[in-house]
Scaffold this active site. Structure first.
Site, PDB file in Angstrom:
ATOM      1  N   ALA A 117      51.068 144.783 128.366  1.00  0.00           N
ATOM      2  CA  ALA A 117      49.715 145.332 128.504  1.00  0.00           C
ATOM      3  C   ALA A 117      48.979 144.681 129.671  1.00  0.00           C
ATOM      4  O   ALA A 117      47.938 145.179 130.103  1.00  0.00           O
ATOM      5  CB  ALA A 117      48.943 145.121 127.212  1.00  0.00           C
ATOM      6  N   TYR A 147      51.326 137.386 136.524  1.00  0.00           N
ATOM      7  CA  TYR A 147      52.188 137.942 135.472  1.00  0.00           C
ATOM      8  C   TYR A 147      52.141 139.482 135.412  1.00  0.00           C
ATOM      9  O   TYR A 147      53.175 140.150 135.355  1.00  0.00           O
ATOM     10  CB  TYR A 147      51.749 137.338 134.136  1.00  0.00           C
ATOM     11  N   LYS A 151      55.069 142.430 136.297  1.00  0.00           N
ATOM     12  CA  LYS A 151      55.498 143.445 135.320  1.00  0.00           C
ATOM     13  C   LYS A 151      55.376 144.841 135.925  1.00  0.00           C
ATOM     14  O   LYS A 151      56.263 145.682 135.766  1.00  0.00           O
ATOM     15  CB  LYS A 151      54.652 143.340 134.044  1.00  0.00           C
ATOM     16  N   ASN A 176      50.309 142.191 122.541  1.00  0.00           N
ATOM     17  CA  ASN A 176      50.657 140.905 121.882  1.00  0.00           C
ATOM     18  C   ASN A 176      51.557 141.050 120.658  1.00  0.00           C
ATOM     19  O   ASN A 176      51.209 141.757 119.720  1.00  0.00           O
ATOM     20  CB  ASN A 176      49.392 140.205 121.414  1.00  0.00           C
ATOM     21  N   GLU A 189      51.947 129.239 123.611  1.00  0.00           N
ATOM     22  CA  GLU A 189      51.694 130.058 122.429  1.00  0.00           C
ATOM     23  C   GLU A 189      50.548 131.034 122.672  1.00  0.00           C
ATOM     24  O   GLU A 189      49.668 130.792 123.479  1.00  0.00           O
ATOM     25  CB  GLU A 189      51.411 129.172 121.209  1.00  0.00           C
ATOM     26  N   ALA A 191      47.455 133.746 120.886  1.00  0.00           N
ATOM     27  CA  ALA A 191      46.341 133.530 119.944  1.00  0.00           C
ATOM     28  C   ALA A 191      46.755 133.498 118.460  1.00  0.00           C
ATOM     29  O   ALA A 191      46.334 132.567 117.756  1.00  0.00           O
ATOM     30  CB  ALA A 191      45.254 134.569 120.184  1.00  0.00           C
ATOM     31  N   LYS A 198      46.156 125.827 114.403  1.00  0.00           N
ATOM     32  CA  LYS A 198      44.930 125.020 114.355  1.00  0.00           C
ATOM     33  C   LYS A 198      44.386 124.935 112.923  1.00  0.00           C
ATOM     34  O   LYS A 198      43.904 123.879 112.496  1.00  0.00           O
ATOM     35  CB  LYS A 198      43.871 125.607 115.293  1.00  0.00           C
TER      36      LYS A 198
HETATM   37  P1  NAD Z   1      59.769 134.020 125.134  1.00  0.00           P
HETATM   38  O1  NAD Z   1      59.185 133.110 126.140  1.00  0.00           O
HETATM   39  O2  NAD Z   1      59.873 133.545 123.734  1.00  0.00           O
HETATM   40  O3  NAD Z   1      61.218 134.521 125.586  1.00  0.00           O
HETATM   41  C1  NAD Z   1      61.566 134.729 126.928  1.00  0.00           C
HETATM   42  C2  NAD Z   1      62.860 133.981 127.181  1.00  0.00           C
HETATM   43  O4  NAD Z   1      63.277 134.217 128.524  1.00  0.00           O
HETATM   44  C3  NAD Z   1      62.714 132.455 127.028  1.00  0.00           C
HETATM   45  O5  NAD Z   1      63.583 131.974 126.025  1.00  0.00           O
HETATM   46  C4  NAD Z   1      63.088 131.915 128.405  1.00  0.00           C
HETATM   47  O6  NAD Z   1      63.804 130.695 128.354  1.00  0.00           O
HETATM   48  C5  NAD Z   1      63.927 133.053 128.949  1.00  0.00           C
HETATM   49  N1  NAD Z   1      63.990 132.997 130.406  1.00  0.00           N
HETATM   50  C6  NAD Z   1      62.974 132.787 131.273  1.00  0.00           C
HETATM   51  N2  NAD Z   1      63.447 132.752 132.532  1.00  0.00           N
HETATM   52  C7  NAD Z   1      64.787 132.947 132.446  1.00  0.00           C
HETATM   53  C8  NAD Z   1      65.830 132.981 133.398  1.00  0.00           C
HETATM   54  N3  NAD Z   1      65.569 132.796 134.704  1.00  0.00           N
HETATM   55  N4  NAD Z   1      67.092 133.186 132.971  1.00  0.00           N
HETATM   56  C9  NAD Z   1      67.361 133.343 131.636  1.00  0.00           C
HETATM   57  N5  NAD Z   1      66.408 133.300 130.693  1.00  0.00           N
HETATM   58  C10 NAD Z   1      65.140 133.111 131.097  1.00  0.00           C
HETATM   59  O7  NAD Z   1      58.913 135.373 125.217  1.00  0.00           O
HETATM   60  P2  NAD Z   1      58.887 136.636 124.241  1.00  0.00           P
HETATM   61  O8  NAD Z   1      57.608 136.603 123.541  1.00  0.00           O
HETATM   62  O9  NAD Z   1      60.137 136.725 123.469  1.00  0.00           O
HETATM   63  O10 NAD Z   1      58.830 137.811 125.321  1.00  0.00           O
HETATM   64  C11 NAD Z   1      59.967 138.591 125.661  1.00  0.00           C
HETATM   65  C12 NAD Z   1      59.574 139.579 126.757  1.00  0.00           C
HETATM   66  O11 NAD Z   1      58.502 140.395 126.302  1.00  0.00           O
HETATM   67  C13 NAD Z   1      59.101 138.927 128.059  1.00  0.00           C
HETATM   68  O12 NAD Z   1      59.535 139.700 129.147  1.00  0.00           O
HETATM   69  C14 NAD Z   1      57.605 139.015 127.941  1.00  0.00           C
HETATM   70  O13 NAD Z   1      56.987 139.010 129.211  1.00  0.00           O
HETATM   71  C15 NAD Z   1      57.430 140.334 127.233  1.00  0.00           C
HETATM   72  N6  NAD Z   1      56.143 140.421 126.521  1.00  0.00           N
HETATM   73  C16 NAD Z   1      55.931 139.651 125.413  1.00  0.00           C
HETATM   74  C17 NAD Z   1      54.713 139.733 124.753  1.00  0.00           C
HETATM   75  C18 NAD Z   1      54.419 138.901 123.529  1.00  0.00           C
HETATM   76  O14 NAD Z   1      53.318 139.022 122.988  1.00  0.00           O
HETATM   77  N7  NAD Z   1      55.330 138.070 123.065  1.00  0.00           N
HETATM   78  C19 NAD Z   1      53.718 140.607 125.225  1.00  0.00           C
HETATM   79  C20 NAD Z   1      53.968 141.365 126.360  1.00  0.00           C
HETATM   80  C21 NAD Z   1      55.203 141.291 126.988  1.00  0.00           C
END
Ligand code: NAD
Length: 322
Positions: A117, A147, A151, A176, A189, A191, A198
């Site tokens: 988002a 970021y 994306k 999220n 982390e 919210a 917390k």
């Molecule tokens: P996360 O940080 O738990 O997982 C991402 C993983 O990617 C991590 O374990 C990290 O070590 C790995 N990583 C980073 N760089 C790397 C590299 N160069 N080579 C190999 N691994 C690598 O995040 P998440 O919450 O599981 O998010 C997963 C995807 O969803 C991401 O692309 C994130 O941007 C997207 N996203 C997540 C949310 C959310 O609320 N969690 C919201 C919007 C988008």
């Protein structure tokens, strides 16, 4: 049975997705750059590899012999992380670019990209009463600096690999996501986990104050992890060519989120507001018209129910650490 690569599967969403795909009968290779001891979940019935996917050769190694790729690898975190690490966030462009090239050259049949988002135009998010961001609201482009721009660019890479090279790509814009096995401390982390931690901190250590970033009136929506996994699979195997929202449309303020956590805990804290902390946009919500219409998907978990499961899991971890 397909051979499926989950990139970033040592993280939160990828760890849950790898579990689901394996349970569905697929052979799953999980790749992440973190040492395995730091993965949130390690599944013994998957093949687990530590590789840095910024590196092109590693992407080819990871994808070789596989049918499909889910790319969830990115350097990311909550507002505190993305506002202070813009270059690092943008470097994730290498992961998706190199994985797309490997997918094109190695005959991958489907490719999923996890967008966010944060691609949406900031001007559409200046009011706490956000009516819901529609997919078209990403343009004219004014994404979250760092970021969000990464994306948005990577979404377009997927689109052009589809148009120019015939690679089948699907893109979801996650709003999220929260749930067990997610980050709840350390600075990355988001919210829901931060607020749960917390409040639990207060309960376990007798603290009576909670610090909230901003005035707490900023709004967001939060999607429970199992809804997210179901949505990812629906989008991946659909014929939707454009990026689509995957999120909850139950919008709450951060103050309301804290109310929910305090109700779960049965423990109240006095609130102080750090107005200088990173706050992100003023109001954000997901418009789910398209995903309802095309895929009949809607989140099953109300926020209070998902937060109860998340709170219980974080409390268990914190007690174990204590
Ligand atoms: P996360 O940080 O738990 O997982 C991402 C993983 O990617 C991590 O374990 C990290 O070590 C790995 N990583 C980073 N760089 C790397 C590299 N160069 N080579 C190999 N691994 C690598 O995040 P998440 O919450 O599981 O998010 C997963 C995807 O969803 C991401 O692309 C994130 O941007 C997207 N996203 C997540 C949310 C959310 O609320 N969690 C919201 C919007 C988008």
């Amino acid at each position: 049975m397909k051979r499926i690569l989950v990139a970033g599967g040592g993280g939160f969403i990828g760890g849950h997705l790898a579990r689901k795909l394996t349970d569905m009968g697929h052979f799953v290779r999980v790749v992440d750059k973190k040492p395995i001891t730091q993965w949130y979940q390690v599944h013994g019935d998957c093949e687990n590899l530590v590789l840095d996917l910024n590196d092109k050769a590693n992407c080819y190694t990871a994808a070789n012999g596989f049918n499909e790729i889910f790319n969830l690898a990115a350097d990311m975190g909550g507002m505190g992380f993305i506002e202070n690490n813009k270059a690092e966030c943008m470097l994730s462009v290498l992961i998706n670019t190199h994985l797309l090239m490997a997918a094109r050259d190695l005959g991958i049949t489907r490719f999923f990209y996890a967008s966010s988002a944060c691609v949406y135009n900031g001007d559409k998010q200046t009011d706490t009463d956000n009516p819901g961001l529609k997919e078209e609201d990403a343009y004219p482009a004014m994404a979250e600096d760092g970021y969000g721009w990464e994306k948005l660019f990577s979404e377009r890479m997927c689109r052009h690999f589809m148009e120019d090279f015939g690679l089948t790509c699907r893109v979801a814009r996650f709003h999220n996501v929260y749930g067990p096995f997610g980050t709840y401390d350390g600075g990355r982390e988001k919210a829901p986990a931060a607020m749960a931690r917390k409040v639990i901190d207060g309960e376990l250590f007798g603290k009576d104050e909670i610090v909230i970033w901003g005035d707490g009136e900023q709004t967001r929506s939060f999607m429970y992890i199992s809804d997210c996994i179901e949505g990812i699979l629906k989008i991946m195997y659909s014929d939707i060519l454009e990026p689509i929202n995957l999120g909850s449309d139950e919008m709450v303020s951060i103050n309301q989120l804290v109310d929910i956590v305090e109700d779960i805990a049965g423990y109240k804290l006095s609130r102080t507001y750090d107005l200088d902390a990173p706050k992100g946009v003023r109001g954000r919500n997901s418009d789910n018209d398209l995903i309802k219409e095309y895929l009949n998907w809607a989140p099953a978990y109300p926020l209070a129910d998902g937060m109860k499961k998340t709170y219980d899991w974080i409390k268990e971890q914190m007690i174990a650490k204590k």
